[in-house]
Design a protein around this motif. Structure first.
Motif, PDB file in Angstrom:
ATOM      1  N   GLY A  98     -43.629  34.711  -1.214  1.00  0.00           N
ATOM      2  CA  GLY A  98     -44.794  34.888  -2.067  1.00  0.00           C
ATOM      3  C   GLY A  98     -45.688  33.667  -2.076  1.00  0.00           C
ATOM      4  O   GLY A  98     -46.920  33.773  -1.955  1.00  0.00           O
ATOM      5  N   ALA A  99     -45.081  32.488  -2.195  1.00  0.00           N
ATOM      6  CA  ALA A  99     -45.882  31.260  -2.221  1.00  0.00           C
ATOM      7  C   ALA A  99     -46.648  31.073  -0.923  1.00  0.00           C
ATOM      8  O   ALA A  99     -47.807  30.644  -0.925  1.00  0.00           O
ATOM      9  CB  ALA A  99     -44.971  30.063  -2.487  1.00  0.00           C
ATOM     10  N   THR A 100     -46.020  31.414   0.189  1.00  0.00           N
ATOM     11  CA  THR A 100     -46.690  31.280   1.482  1.00  0.00           C
ATOM     12  C   THR A 100     -47.862  32.245   1.601  1.00  0.00           C
ATOM     13  O   THR A 100     -48.966  31.871   2.035  1.00  0.00           O
ATOM     14  CB  THR A 100     -45.695  31.517   2.629  1.00  0.00           C
ATOM     15  OG1 THR A 100     -44.648  30.548   2.554  1.00  0.00           O
ATOM     16  CG2 THR A 100     -46.383  31.406   3.978  1.00  0.00           C
ATOM     17  N   VAL A 101     -47.653  33.496   1.211  1.00  0.00           N
ATOM     18  CA  VAL A 101     -48.727  34.494   1.304  1.00  0.00           C
ATOM     19  C   VAL A 101     -49.858  34.152   0.346  1.00  0.00           C
ATOM     20  O   VAL A 101     -51.046  34.235   0.704  1.00  0.00           O
ATOM     21  CB  VAL A 101     -48.179  35.909   1.030  1.00  0.00           C
ATOM     22  CG1 VAL A 101     -49.323  36.928   0.958  1.00  0.00           C
ATOM     23  CG2 VAL A 101     -47.196  36.318   2.115  1.00  0.00           C
ATOM     24  N   PHE A 102     -49.522  33.753  -0.888  1.00  0.00           N
ATOM     25  CA  PHE A 102     -50.568  33.353  -1.831  1.00  0.00           C
ATOM     26  C   PHE A 102     -51.373  32.186  -1.266  1.00  0.00           C
ATOM     27  O   PHE A 102     -52.598  32.127  -1.408  1.00  0.00           O
ATOM     28  CB  PHE A 102     -49.952  32.934  -3.171  1.00  0.00           C
ATOM     29  CG  PHE A 102     -49.447  34.083  -4.007  1.00  0.00           C
ATOM     30  CD1 PHE A 102     -50.231  35.204  -4.219  1.00  0.00           C
ATOM     31  CD2 PHE A 102     -48.195  34.025  -4.598  1.00  0.00           C
ATOM     32  CE1 PHE A 102     -49.770  36.270  -4.989  1.00  0.00           C
ATOM     33  CE2 PHE A 102     -47.724  35.080  -5.380  1.00  0.00           C
ATOM     34  CZ  PHE A 102     -48.510  36.199  -5.581  1.00  0.00           C
ATOM     35  N   SER A 103     -50.699  31.222  -0.634  1.00  0.00           N
ATOM     36  CA  SER A 103     -51.383  30.047  -0.093  1.00  0.00           C
ATOM     37  C   SER A 103     -52.294  30.412   1.065  1.00  0.00           C
ATOM     38  O   SER A 103     -53.387  29.862   1.206  1.00  0.00           O
ATOM     39  CB  SER A 103     -50.350  29.004   0.357  1.00  0.00           C
ATOM     40  OG  SER A 103     -49.611  28.519  -0.736  1.00  0.00           O
ATOM     41  N   GLU A 104     -51.836  31.303   1.916  1.00  0.00           N
ATOM     42  CA  GLU A 104     -52.598  31.653   3.112  1.00  0.00           C
ATOM     43  C   GLU A 104     -53.698  32.667   2.842  1.00  0.00           C
ATOM     44  O   GLU A 104     -54.736  32.658   3.517  1.00  0.00           O
ATOM     45  CB  GLU A 104     -51.653  32.209   4.178  1.00  0.00           C
ATOM     46  CG  GLU A 104     -50.686  31.176   4.739  1.00  0.00           C
ATOM     47  CD  GLU A 104     -49.738  31.771   5.749  1.00  0.00           C
ATOM     48  OE1 GLU A 104     -49.715  33.021   5.879  1.00  0.00           O
ATOM     49  OE2 GLU A 104     -49.010  31.001   6.402  1.00  0.00           O
ATOM     50  N   ARG A 105     -53.503  33.539   1.854  1.00  0.00           N
ATOM     51  CA  ARG A 105     -54.429  34.655   1.654  1.00  0.00           C
ATOM     52  C   ARG A 105     -55.212  34.552   0.350  1.00  0.00           C
ATOM     53  O   ARG A 105     -56.220  35.231   0.195  1.00  0.00           O
ATOM     54  CB  ARG A 105     -53.641  35.970   1.648  1.00  0.00           C
ATOM     55  CG  ARG A 105     -52.803  36.197   2.894  1.00  0.00           C
ATOM     56  CD  ARG A 105     -53.505  37.063   3.900  1.00  0.00           C
ATOM     57  NE  ARG A 105     -53.620  38.425   3.377  1.00  0.00           N
ATOM     58  CZ  ARG A 105     -54.669  39.222   3.572  1.00  0.00           C
ATOM     59  NH1 ARG A 105     -55.693  38.788   4.251  1.00  0.00           N
ATOM     60  NH2 ARG A 105     -54.686  40.448   3.101  1.00  0.00           N
ATOM     61  N   GLY A 106     -54.745  33.706  -0.574  1.00  0.00           N
ATOM     62  CA  GLY A 106     -55.358  33.671  -1.890  1.00  0.00           C
ATOM     63  C   GLY A 106     -54.700  34.666  -2.817  1.00  0.00           C
ATOM     64  O   GLY A 106     -54.094  35.657  -2.382  1.00  0.00           O
ATOM     65  N   TYR A 107     -54.814  34.433  -4.099  1.00  0.00           N
ATOM     66  CA  TYR A 107     -54.109  35.262  -5.080  1.00  0.00           C
ATOM     67  C   TYR A 107     -54.535  36.721  -5.004  1.00  0.00           C
ATOM     68  O   TYR A 107     -53.710  37.637  -4.962  1.00  0.00           O
ATOM     69  CB  TYR A 107     -54.357  34.710  -6.484  1.00  0.00           C
ATOM     70  CG  TYR A 107     -53.734  35.556  -7.579  1.00  0.00           C
ATOM     71  CD1 TYR A 107     -52.363  35.548  -7.787  1.00  0.00           C
ATOM     72  CD2 TYR A 107     -54.518  36.365  -8.395  1.00  0.00           C
ATOM     73  CE1 TYR A 107     -51.777  36.321  -8.782  1.00  0.00           C
ATOM     74  CE2 TYR A 107     -53.949  37.133  -9.392  1.00  0.00           C
ATOM     75  CZ  TYR A 107     -52.589  37.104  -9.583  1.00  0.00           C
ATOM     76  OH  TYR A 107     -52.025  37.881 -10.559  1.00  0.00           O
ATOM     77  N   HIS A 108     -55.818  36.969  -4.972  1.00  0.00           N
ATOM     78  CA  HIS A 108     -56.299  38.347  -5.060  1.00  0.00           C
ATOM     79  C   HIS A 108     -56.136  39.113  -3.751  1.00  0.00           C
ATOM     80  O   HIS A 108     -55.909  40.324  -3.761  1.00  0.00           O
ATOM     81  CB  HIS A 108     -57.756  38.365  -5.528  1.00  0.00           C
ATOM     82  CG  HIS A 108     -57.926  37.836  -6.911  1.00  0.00           C
ATOM     83  ND1 HIS A 108     -57.460  38.497  -8.024  1.00  0.00           N
ATOM     84  CD2 HIS A 108     -58.482  36.681  -7.361  1.00  0.00           C
ATOM     85  CE1 HIS A 108     -57.733  37.784  -9.106  1.00  0.00           C
ATOM     86  NE2 HIS A 108     -58.351  36.683  -8.730  1.00  0.00           N
TER      87      HIS A 108
END
Length: 384
Positions: A22-32
């Motif tokens: 989750g942290a990786t995806v949030f970092s790469e794609r942004g929260y929304h």
């Protein structure tokens, strides 16, 4: 009789794996832009299985943000109370570099967390800053130990804001040295040319399109990009909601256009302020700091939201940033021929990280003293 297939064994650390993904995806794609389905796929489970651990995306994001802070707290707790500043910064650097791909979560926690979660996280980061500030005060009794501690941590945290490829040991050594230099920098020391820089005046909104750009950014900064609707932007400029589409397909296009406009202003300022100077790095630093204070609202929104823009809108912004960094790289390598291209880029980003965190610490209150202090700390990050 045919034997039943063996049931898949659920990993004992599945929740931890989910948080890491989750942290990786949030970092790469942004929260929304991040989705629970994408995060689940990264762990090799279904979205339904993910929801057994986290009821919604917000809960997972909050856990990711807390894990980021807890790692830093734990790393410093393992360092003896009377340890040298270099040992403290080395511990922070090791953790930050090791989890570089997930570190972007920190940039957005204040924007997306609710008040209670934000207060909890703020307390954890305050422990980290306080521990570093105590060592800074002890070893370098200069003004502004908390500002210097925050700025030093910003230099280290900058590694989460770019994708420059460099060996782990090399980047750790580089960031630790940069942070140590920031911590030892007197923020009251004058930086050459800091008072001489000029920024192009902001364009006066003379067209409907420019009015929309001028009205949207304060709304994004105040309410959050996800909350602001096209209708709210249209109302701010006296249009009916459908009228907005004559100028922009959507609010993502508005943000991208505003960022490109600001990037163009920075480019003009750099070209102007480098003419005839004896210390180009000081002039670059002063220009970038002035730009950051002048456009603090836009930069705040951009740091959080640009990563989630569609690739077609994001590409010109990335290209503009690379062109800007190339100018820094050229002049930094002239001043420090010991640096190769990758090392120079890392240090430039470290300076950018100093500006972000020091500016936040100063609440972006735009005074000559604050600009001078941040410029001095930026120069410290370059370890000149």
């Amino acid at each position: 009789m045919t034997a039943e297939p063996a049931a898949a064994v659920r990993p004992r650390n599945r929740k931890q794996l989910i948080v890491e993904a989750g942290a990786t995806v949030f970092s790469e794609r942004g929260y929304h832009a991040a989705s629970m389905e994408e995060i689940a796929a990264g762990v090799g489970i279904t979205a339904a299985a993910l929801y057994r651990h986290f009821p919604n995306k917000y809960a997972l994001f909050a856990e990711c943000a807390n894990v980021t802070a807890d790692r830093l707290v734990a790393a410093l707790d393992d360092v003896p109370p009377d340890a040298a500043l270099a040992d403290l910064l080395a511990a922070v650097t090791r953790v930050t570099v090791a989890h570089r791909a997930a570190g972007g979560v920190y940039r957005w926690e204040a924007r997306y967390l609710d008040r209670a979660d934000r207060r909890l996280l703020k307390g954890k980061f305050a422990r980290v800053v306080g521990r570093v500030a105590d060592a800074v005060r002890r070893e370098h009794p200069l003004p502004g130990e908390h500002l210097r501690a925050v700025a030093a941590l910003g230099a280290i945290g900058s590694i989460t804001m770019h994708h420059n490829s460099i060996g782990r040991r090399r980047v750790e050594d580089l960031l630790r040295a940069s942070a140590l230099s920031v911590a030892a920098t007197d923020p009251t020391a004058a930086v050459a040319d800091v008072g001489l820089v000029e920024l192009p005046a902001r364009p006066v909104p003379r067209t409907r399109r420019s009015e929309i750009l001028a009205a949207a950014i304060p709304l994004f900064e105040r309410d959050g990009f996800a909350v602001v609707t096209n209708g709210m932007i249209a109302e701010a400029v006296g249009l009916v909601p459908s009228g907005l589409y004559r100028y922009f397909p959507g609010k993502a296009d508005i943000l991208a256009a505003a960022c490109l406009q600001a990037a163009d202003l920075l480019t003009q300022a750099v070209e102007h302020n480098l003419r005839g100077v004896t210390d180009p790095l000081a002039a670059l630093t002063a220009t970038y700091v002035a730009y950051s204070f002048e456009h603090s609202a836009l930069n705040s929104v951009a740091n959080a939201e640009v990563v989630g823009l569609p690739a077609g809108l994001r590409r010109p912004l990335v290209a503009a940033q690379r062109e800007h960094i190339a100018v820094w790289e050229e002049h930094l390598r002239e001043a420090r021929p010991d640096l190769d291209t990758r090392q120079a880029r890392v240090l430039v980003h470290a300076g950018f990280g100093v500006v972000v965190e020091a500016g936040r610490h100063l609440r972006w209150q735009d005074t000559p003293e604050h600009r001078a202090a941040v410029a001095a700390l930026f120069m410290g990050a370059l370890d000149l």
